[in-house]
Design a protein around this motif. Sequence first.
Motif, mmCIF file in Angstrom:
data_model
loop_
_atom_site.group_PDB
_atom_site.id
_atom_site.type_symbol
_atom_site.label_atom_id
_atom_site.label_comp_id
_atom_site.label_asym_id
_atom_site.label_seq_id
_atom_site.Cartn_x
_atom_site.Cartn_y
_atom_site.Cartn_z
ATOM 1 N N THR A 160 -4.680 -0.012 -11.548
ATOM 2 C CA THR A 160 -4.454 0.178 -10.238
ATOM 3 C C THR A 160 -5.610 0.788 -9.618
ATOM 4 O O THR A 160 -6.552 1.548 -10.242
ATOM 5 N N GLU A 161 -5.585 0.949 -8.244
ATOM 6 C CA GLU A 161 -6.597 1.555 -7.323
ATOM 7 C C GLU A 161 -6.634 2.940 -7.706
ATOM 8 O O GLU A 161 -7.553 3.570 -7.894
ATOM 9 N N ALA A 162 -5.533 3.595 -8.175
ATOM 10 C CA ALA A 162 -5.451 5.164 -8.336
ATOM 11 C C ALA A 162 -6.024 5.337 -9.704
ATOM 12 O O ALA A 162 -6.498 6.458 -10.016
ATOM 13 N N GLU A 195 3.754 1.665 -10.246
ATOM 14 C CA GLU A 195 2.943 0.576 -9.476
ATOM 15 C C GLU A 195 2.201 1.105 -8.286
ATOM 16 O O GLU A 195 2.376 2.077 -7.871
ATOM 17 N N ASP A 196 1.414 0.054 -7.893
ATOM 18 C CA ASP A 196 0.482 0.328 -6.659
ATOM 19 C C ASP A 196 1.685 0.474 -5.442
ATOM 20 O O ASP A 196 2.393 0.087 -5.343
ATOM 21 N N PRO A 197 1.431 1.842 -4.905
ATOM 22 C CA PRO A 197 2.121 2.220 -3.897
ATOM 23 C C PRO A 197 2.410 1.117 -2.708
ATOM 24 O O PRO A 197 3.696 1.107 -2.279
ATOM 25 N N GLU A 198 1.451 0.425 -2.351
ATOM 26 C CA GLU A 198 1.580 -0.655 -1.379
ATOM 27 C C GLU A 198 2.701 -1.507 -1.849
ATOM 28 O O GLU A 198 3.453 -2.170 -0.974
ATOM 29 N N PRO A 252 9.605 11.066 -6.702
ATOM 30 C CA PRO A 252 9.659 11.158 -5.119
ATOM 31 C C PRO A 252 9.832 9.760 -4.700
ATOM 32 O O PRO A 252 10.113 9.352 -3.702
ATOM 33 N N ALA A 253 9.515 8.655 -5.587
ATOM 34 C CA ALA A 253 9.628 7.373 -4.999
ATOM 35 C C ALA A 253 9.836 6.623 -6.233
ATOM 36 O O ALA A 253 9.927 6.854 -7.697
ATOM 37 N N ILE A 254 10.560 5.368 -6.028
ATOM 38 C CA ILE A 254 11.009 4.425 -7.054
ATOM 39 C C ILE A 254 9.545 3.606 -7.591
ATOM 40 O O ILE A 254 8.481 3.851 -6.872
#
Length: 468
Positions: A351-353, A208-211, A202-204
């Motif tokens: 990471t936060e997640a 990594e942290d989404p932000e 869904p994302a590159i």
Amino acid sequence: MNDFDIGVIGAGSAGLSLAAGAAQLGLKVALFEAREMGGDCLNHGCVPSKALIAAAHAAHAVRTADRFGVTTPAGFTVDYARVRAHVKATIAAIAPHDSQERFEGLGVTVVRAHAGFVGPRTVEAGGRRYLARKWAIATGSRAAIPPIPGLAELAPLTNETVFELDRAPAHLAVIGGGPIGCELAQAHARLGTRVTLLEAAPAILLKEDPEAAAIVRAALVRDGVNLREGVKIVRAEAPATLVLEDGERIEASHILVAAGRKPNIGGLGLEAAGVAADAKGIRVDARLRSTNKDVLALGDCAGGLQFTHVAGWHAGIAIRNLCFKIPAKADPRAIPRLTFTAPEIAHVGMTEAEAKAAGIDAKIARWSLRENDRAQADGATEGMAKIVADPRGRVIGATLAAPRAGEMIGAWTIAVEKRLSLAAMAGTVVAYPTMAEIGKRAAGSSFAGKLFAPRTKKLVRFLFRLPF
């Protein structure tokens, strides 16, 4: 009788570091390499990619110089053949450090032939057998070609071939939105190539942290990359066409595959040595020993983190275990990683997640590059620092999205490794004006609520009246 104390298969970062260290410590070492000395990093990976990125950075600086009041000459062009020459010159400048001559000068026996085990401690290479007391496999990894029908037949570009181009691709289709895909997509776009980046997820930059990933995503789009996330490629057609699930056709001039890597462990005769492996690589314990305790595996082929600095770190662990009998273990908790886009993303620890998934009630501290004076002066304000701390305030992770973030992550690597507190990092004096201030300011921001609370103000008014 053993021919050698240590036999090393593979002359990349891990193998070279181990061979050099062991030989200089007085051991008899043999080093086997059938391809180029220096391995993937020097010849096809870190070095050429960063040289290309440097050229792309220069092109971007000229193209955007007008925002600083600097007028660029009319007819600004990129001479791709000279860019390639710069890449090759960079490799050539570093190559002597990894050369056969240097290692032979250190006393290493260098065998330029493929080595395969024929027994637990014996390999065959170049028609001769070699016996060593201990062995280290450091054969690295290579680009994995995804199972897209028709793709392999097109012989797409990989990191091993893309730097051989002496003309810029007219339209480069990049398969894979991880660090390598994003780096090379942005670099080629900045050098004037039309680029389409395709990612099935869904994302590159999904790790990594989404932000931070969102900052890089916006930068890629600004630089002209046609970013396609969440798309499925159902087949590839000659000469360089990718057909998507919805029928859309991406007709490119070149296809570059950057969709993961696989270990180079074929043809090593691992079964003859009693060394177990799977699709991820050679199975090792925390001391990097395989199922044959006389055979270690280092670097990418060991199935863990695939970074050159990890390979060098593995070599250090092997030297401590083999040469000094120190039971050193590979603990990846404080290993930094870096994506060399513009801006860069540097990360270490959780990471936060990841902290949330581990059940840690983490404290999160942020600071925007827009609040940094050096970033304002440089006109590079898209970025951030995000620090993750445990409930006691000890740093367990850090993400920096900023120009030269890789040069700043070292301090936070120490913080994670040594379990330093946010207070310690906030109290560190950082030179002004530098972008490194964003980490210090992020750490300090975590105390702002308590520091400027009504109770603190009341206490300060009382203390202020006391003699100084």
